[in-house]
Design a protein around this motif. Structure first.
Motif, mmCIF file in Angstrom:
data_model
loop_
_atom_site.group_PDB
_atom_site.id
_atom_site.type_symbol
_atom_site.label_atom_id
_atom_site.label_comp_id
_atom_site.label_asym_id
_atom_site.label_seq_id
_atom_site.Cartn_x
_atom_site.Cartn_y
_atom_site.Cartn_z
ATOM 1 N N CYS A 46 12.049 3.491 9.050
ATOM 2 C CA CYS A 46 12.315 3.977 10.411
ATOM 3 C C CYS A 46 12.025 5.481 10.479
ATOM 4 C CB CYS A 46 13.765 3.711 10.771
ATOM 5 S SG CYS A 46 14.168 4.136 12.485
ATOM 6 N N ASP B 55 13.862 7.532 11.820
ATOM 7 C CA ASP B 55 15.167 8.196 11.794
ATOM 8 C C ASP B 55 15.201 9.290 10.714
ATOM 9 O OD1 ASP B 55 18.010 8.619 11.021
ATOM 10 O OD2 ASP B 55 18.374 7.074 12.533
ATOM 11 N N ALA C 36 12.583 1.807 14.280
ATOM 12 C CA ALA C 36 13.183 0.578 13.751
ATOM 13 C C ALA C 36 12.403 -0.064 12.597
ATOM 14 C CB ALA C 36 13.438 -0.448 14.853
ATOM 15 N N HIS D 242 17.719 0.202 8.155
ATOM 16 C CA HIS D 242 18.838 1.099 7.830
ATOM 17 C C HIS D 242 20.004 0.942 8.799
ATOM 18 C CE1 HIS D 242 18.474 4.198 11.038
ATOM 19 N NE2 HIS D 242 17.255 3.727 11.111
ATOM 20 N N CYS E 31 20.877 2.259 13.162
ATOM 21 C CA CYS E 31 19.507 2.385 13.688
ATOM 22 C C CYS E 31 19.533 2.334 15.223
ATOM 23 C CB CYS E 31 18.615 1.278 13.131
ATOM 24 S SG CYS E 31 16.902 1.432 13.696
ATOM 25 N N GLY E 32 19.123 3.437 15.831
ATOM 26 C CA GLY E 32 19.123 3.521 17.299
ATOM 27 C C GLY E 32 18.178 2.517 17.940
HETATM 28 ZN ZN LIG Z 1 16.219 3.412 12.832
#
Ligand SMILES: [Zn+2]
Length: 217
Positions: free
Chosen positions: A47, A49, A72, A108, A111-112
């Motif tokens: 991701c 992130d 994602a 993870h 995760c948004g």
């Molecule tokens: Zn994520």
């Protein structure tokens, strides 16, 4: 430039200078050998992130892992529709040119992207206003349905299920690429699912038989 962007750049350049002193100079030979080309044996799909940097988590040197990061950690299915297939291009290069031996999909915690897939809060937004993310994470729609039925669409238990289901979606989609499918069947390529739990920093690997994610000791 604004004061904030000056501060951000200063922070990056401070890090760059540390890297030149402590990371680059002592390993100069390694960097020079990499000028000739790269031979990573593994591709990692992770991701975007900021908390889940594969190089940091696996503590690897430059040249060791070929990485694609996106919202994602998703792999779309094989498609030959018009468009700019960035993940597919990287996958094709890794598998066909670099001939990596493994592809690891690493989801993870927190995760948004997976959370938004679950809540569908960006549904119907215009591109640039959440619409690009909404469209991208619609890759998870099919996997979302059973998670939402069983766990609802809010809270960590539901989110964690969605995060781990997303890894399986990407692994399934990888097998829709003919070159991947062929190499997996020939034993030239292994696909692996992984999950990094941000809360405790523990990596989990997916058991390909049971689909369960087990903590790495
Ligand atoms: Zn994520």
């Amino acid at each position: 430039m604004t004061e904030a962007s000056d501060r951000v750049l200063d922070h990056l350049l401070d890090g760059y200078r540390r890297f030149r002193q402590t990371g680059w100079t002592p390993n100069r030979e390694r960097w020079e050998s990499l000028r000739e080309g790269q031979q990573p044996e593994v591709m990692i799909i992770a991701c975007s992130d900021s908390r889940v940097d594969p190089s940091q988590i696996f503590d690897v040197d430059p040249g060791e892992i070929f990485v694609v990061r996106n919202v994602a950690a998703l792999v779309p299915p094989f498609e030959n529709t018009p468009g700019h297939h960035g993940v597919s291009a990287a996958l094709e290069f890794a598998v066909q040119v670099l001939k990596v031996k493994e592809v690891v999909v690493m989801g993870h915690g927190m995760c948004g992207g997976c959370k938004a897939a679950l809540t569908q809060e960006l549904h119907g937004n215009e591109p640039g206003e959440g619409g690009f993310v909404a469209n991208w994470i619609s890759l998870l729609d099919e996997a979302r349905a059973p998670v939402a039925d069983e766990f609802g669409t809010e809270g960590r238990p539901a989110e964690k299920q969605m995060e781990q289901a997303a890894v399986k979606v990407s692994l399934d989609n990888l097998m829709t690429f003919p070159c991947v499918r062929r190499k997996v069947k020939n034993g030239e390529l292994t696909l692996r699912g992984a999950y990094f739990a941000i809360s405790d920093g523990i990596l989990h690997l997916m058991d390909s038989e049971t689909g369960k994610f087990e903590a790495v000791s």
